[in-house]
Design an enzyme around this catalytic site. Sequence first.
Site, PDB file in Angstrom:
ATOM      1  N   HIS A   1      -7.713   9.707  -2.022  1.00 16.79           N
ATOM      2  CA  HIS A   1      -7.063   9.708  -0.710  1.00 16.79           C
ATOM      3  C   HIS A   1      -7.921  10.354   0.386  1.00 16.79           C
ATOM      4  CE1 HIS A   1      -2.759   9.389   1.052  1.00 16.79           C
ATOM      5  NE2 HIS A   1      -3.646   9.159   1.982  1.00 16.79           N
TER       6      HIS A   1
ATOM      7  N   ASP B   1       0.844  -1.198   0.000  1.00 16.54           N
ATOM      8  CA  ASP B   1       0.000   0.000   0.000  1.00 16.54           C
ATOM      9  C   ASP B   1       0.878   1.246   0.000  1.00 16.54           C
ATOM     10  OD1 ASP B   1      -2.932   1.166   0.757  1.00 16.54           O
ATOM     11  OD2 ASP B   1      -1.372   2.261   1.839  1.00 16.54           O
TER      12      ASP B   1
END
Length: 274
Positions: free
Chosen positions: A112, A49
């Site tokens: 995000h 990630d």
Amino acid sequence: MSNILKEKYKMNNGIMIPKVGLGTYKLTSEQECIDVIKEAINIGYQLIDTAKIYENHKTIAKALKECNYKREDLFITSKIWNSDHKYEDTKKAIDLILEELNLDYIDLLLIHWPTEYRLECYKALEEAVDDGKVKSIGVSNFQKHHLDELMQNCRIKPVINQIELHPALRNKEVVDACKKYNILVESWGTMIRGKCFEIKEIQDIAKKYNKTEAQVCLRWAYELGYIIIPKSSKLKRILENIQIEDFSLTKEDLLLIEGIEEFRDGPDPDNFNF
């Protein structure tokens, strides 16, 4: 390979995602990042990630180049930073992420944070799926009302919502919304960015099982069905983070955790629009 690293969830688009991965936030030292990625893949980690704002895409690409792996065996997640959420900016950002990671496609790409241009950004993500640049798309730090709005406007359903989630922020409203929409929950800050070592309830449970406070937090999230992506720059910790299969939390343990006063350790998603 640890059994836990072989376990996967099926996302709502039918694609499988590992239950446990490696977070890379603050892994910006080039050699340290390369060493961590290589060690993790060697141990059996498949999910990596990252995010544009972490500024380590190119370093991760270097690490992957030095690893012996099949592309289909890795699951790479990245995120579109807030300044790139306008439609055209998102399209450019996607191409740049692919270039920096030196990949033909990204397994999972997330918004995000839920900025004012989030719907524009998501439209560009949907088109990236159409173009084969991205396999799956989702969101990060979305509250219930953000999810409600997105579900009314999206063409491709988000597969993941990556949120701050730990024993001191159970985030029930968002978790329930994700369940309603069949969106998997991914936990960031699972170990409360180190604050788990200061919370008495977690200390007591850790002592009971001869585990670390961090392992208790990870086991908690794992048992509740959340994807976990703990970050560490140390091999010892990378190994410890997957050594959570040999104990289970009792109802009493879970009740103890439920009694921890909740607090948000990271930014407030409703007031983080830059």
